[in-house]
Design an enzyme around this catalytic site. Structure first.
Site, PDB file in Angstrom:
ATOM      1  CG  ASP A 108      -1.904   1.048   1.391  1.00  0.00           C
ATOM      2  OD1 ASP A 108      -1.898   1.996   0.429  1.00  0.00           O
ATOM      3  OD2 ASP A 108      -2.933   1.129   1.957  1.00  0.00           O
ATOM      4  CB  ILE A 109       1.553   3.639  -2.523  1.00  0.00           C
ATOM      5  CG1 ILE A 109       0.239   4.213  -3.081  1.00  0.00           C
ATOM      6  CG2 ILE A 109       2.415   2.719  -3.490  1.00  0.00           C
ATOM      7  CD1 ILE A 109       0.243   5.163  -4.252  1.00  0.00           C
ATOM      8  CG  ASN A 134      -1.674   3.930 -12.919  1.00  0.00           C
ATOM      9  OD1 ASN A 134      -2.100   4.771 -13.699  1.00  0.00           O
ATOM     10  ND2 ASN A 134      -2.018   2.852 -12.387  1.00  0.00           N
ATOM     11  CE1 TYR A 152      -8.534  10.325  -9.503  1.00  0.00           C
ATOM     12  CE2 TYR A 152      -9.345  11.791 -11.180  1.00  0.00           C
ATOM     13  CZ  TYR A 152      -8.490  10.600 -10.734  1.00  0.00           C
ATOM     14  OH  TYR A 152      -8.059   9.834 -11.609  1.00  0.00           O
ATOM     15  CB  ALA A 201      -7.730  19.598  -6.274  1.00  0.00           C
TER      16      ALA A 201
END
Length: 250
Positions: free
Chosen positions: A60-61, A87, A151, A153
């Site tokens: 999980d980044i 991504n 999203y 922004a």
């Protein structure tokens, strides 16, 4: 790295959609890909395309230790990182009237802060390889997305980071670019909790603002990502390339 050494590519959000297509496109070019995502099963499907070249990494980044863990795993496996593709992103069904501190934090932690911290963690390896960072933003970030402003922004901020990093990292030999997809056939809306009616309404709005009059394919975005990251693009940095059927200029 000589011309015959396979490049090492790290792709986040690689379990589905644009990330999956990108991982497979790089593998088809002969690169070794570390495909990162939160769910093991979709990553396994991505890697099934070429298990010799695509290694799935469940992580999980957005967690505090996520970026360091991901970079460490890639270096332990391959010893270098040549290309980083930021991504991974999430969409939710909230709007300005309904955002909470918790939901806003979750949104920005994945879509904005995670690319910052992952790029930071990968920086020493990218400097050593004179590598490339490709951020995935959205063409909506250059216009507006009523009802999904956070999203848009976050992605717009990622475009500013792309231009800023391009200048900041150029002395290190690192290039930074971005692709800005428009309406693409991916499951991101399904994961957001939209109803079928919501998804149909969003798609109708997207098509009405897309001059080419169709939805794009993940492979079309992946093509742009691989081209921006290619050695032949060595004089391109700081660019944000729309892949949106003309939506941003309509």
């Amino acid at each position: 790295m000589n011309a015959h050494t396979p490049r090492i590519v790290l792709v986040t959000g690689a379990g589905t959609g644009i990330g999956r297509a990108t991982a497979r496109a790089f593998a088809a070019q002969g690169a070794h890909v570390v495909a990162v995502g939160r769910r093991a099963a979709p990553l396994a499907d991505t890697a099934a395309y070429d298990e010799a070249r695509i290694v799935p990494l469940t992580a999980d980044i957005a967690t505090e230790d996520g970026p360091a863990t991901i970079v460490r795993a890639a270096l332990q496996r391959h010893g270098r990182i040549d290309v980083l593709v930021n991504n991974a992103a999430i969409v939710n069904t909230e709007s300005l009237r309904t955002y909470t501190r918790a939901s806003a934090d979750t949104h920005l932690a994945t879509n904005l802060l995670a690319p910052v911290l992952l790029t930071q963690a990968a920086l020493p390896a990218l400097e050593e390889s004179r590598g490339v960072v490709v951020n995935v933003t959205t063409s909506v970030g250059q216009r507006g997305w009523p009802g999904n402003s956070l999203y848009a922004a976050g992605k717009a901020a990622l475009e500013v980071l792309t231009r800023s990093w391009a200048v900041e990292l150029a002395p290190l030999g690192i290039r930074v670019a971005a692709v800005a997809p428009g309406a693409i056939d991916t499951p991101i809306g399904d994961h957001a909790g939209y109803t079928p009616e919501d998804r149909a309404s969003i798609r109708e709005w997207q098509l009405a603002h897309t001059p080419l009059g169709r939805v794009g394919r993940p492979e079309e975005v992946a093509w742009a990502i691989t081209r921006l990251a290619a050695p032949e693009a060595s004089f391109i940095t700081g660019v944000v390339l729309p892949v949106d059927g003309g939506a941003v200029v309509a």
